[in-house]
Design an enzyme around this catalytic site. Structure first.
Site, mmCIF file in Angstrom:
data_model
loop_
_atom_site.group_PDB
_atom_site.id
_atom_site.type_symbol
_atom_site.label_atom_id
_atom_site.label_comp_id
_atom_site.label_asym_id
_atom_site.label_seq_id
_atom_site.Cartn_x
_atom_site.Cartn_y
_atom_site.Cartn_z
ATOM 1 C CG ASP A 177 -1.960 1.044 1.244
ATOM 2 O OD1 ASP A 177 -1.659 2.200 0.852
ATOM 3 O OD2 ASP A 177 -3.095 0.741 1.651
ATOM 4 C CG ASP A 236 -9.292 4.490 -7.972
ATOM 5 O OD1 ASP A 236 -10.155 5.361 -8.229
ATOM 6 O OD2 ASP A 236 -9.571 3.384 -7.485
ATOM 7 C CE LYS A 274 -19.461 7.088 -3.841
ATOM 8 N NZ LYS A 274 -20.050 6.007 -3.006
ATOM 9 C CB THR A 290 0.527 3.492 -19.216
ATOM 10 O OG1 THR A 290 -0.726 4.146 -19.483
ATOM 11 C CG2 THR A 290 1.440 4.448 -18.467
ATOM 12 C CE1 TYR A 313 -6.990 1.203 -17.464
ATOM 13 C CE2 TYR A 313 -4.931 1.013 -16.257
ATOM 14 C CZ TYR A 313 -6.250 0.645 -16.435
ATOM 15 O OH TYR A 313 -6.823 -0.276 -15.604
#
Length: 217
Positions: A100, A122, A126, A197, A199
């Site tokens: 993490d 990410d 919210k 990358t 993405y």
């Protein structure tokens, strides 16, 4: 969508020679892991690993550490490393960590990292999750604890809202914005030497602009 439960993934990661186990024990000693004094660059949230593998191949004079917290995603990267090894193109200057990113200061000593890459992180849309965004001031403080004095963070995304949030956080954290663009692939200066990358290739092929910033202290 990331698949986070692939049978055997944890065991494969635990036994992989490409993954440094118990990385906290290497704090301050990453030069020993690589066997040289070359600079250490890390990618936080490396996904399937294409970017950092390509970077390691392109820059053998730099040591790379790819960080990923999801077992199933890291497993894909390990499979790619195996493919490269079989093809004789395995980068010797690259290792992976399953961890993490909030614990980065437990793994790297102050000044031990020269550059941090954040690619298509990410967005945590919210508002109550803002501090989880990898460009939040909370994460910038963590990076501050491990970056060299002249170290930088490079961030790329196709999410305009996240990018604008990141620009604001850099300022609020007291960092310096060293460069930024709202259309990377049409900015010759910022795009020079750019390594894409998975993405990035996907999103840009759909006509989406890619945003990038470089920040330092």
């Amino acid at each position: 969508m990331r698949l986070r439960n692939i049978p055997g993934a944890k065991d494969a990661i635990a036994s992989s020679k490409y993954v440094v186990q118990e990385p906290e024990k290497q704090k301050g000693a990453w030069s020993q892991v690589f066997g040289n004094q070359n600079p250490v660059h890390i990618e936080v949230g490396m996904g399937k690993g294409r970017f950092i593998m390509d970077m390691a191949e392109k820059h053998p004079e730099i040591n790379y550490v790819g960080i990923e917290m999801y077992d199933s995603v890291l497993l894909r990267a390990l499979q790619k490393m195996e493919e490269r090894e079989h093809a004789g193109t395995l980068p010797e200057n690259l290792v992976f960590l399953r961890m993490d990113a909030r614990t980065l200061p437990l793994v790297f000593e102050k000044g031990e990292v020269g550059k941090i890459y954040l690619n298509f992180s990410d967005p945590w849309p919210k508002e109550r999750h803002a501090k989880r965004r990898l460009t939040s001031r909370q994460f910038l403080e963590r990076y501050n604890q491990i970056l060299a004095a002249d170290g930088v963070v490079e961030f790329k995304t196709d999410n305009k809202g996240l990018f604008e949030f990141s620009l604001e956080e850099v300022e609020k954290a007291g960092w310096k914005l060293l460069g930024h663009t709202f259309d990377l692939h049409h900015d010759s200066a910022m795009n020079e030497g750019n390594v894409m990358t998975e993405y990035e290739e996907k999103f840009s092929s759909m006509g989406n602009p890619i945003y990038k910033l470089i920040a330092g202290r």
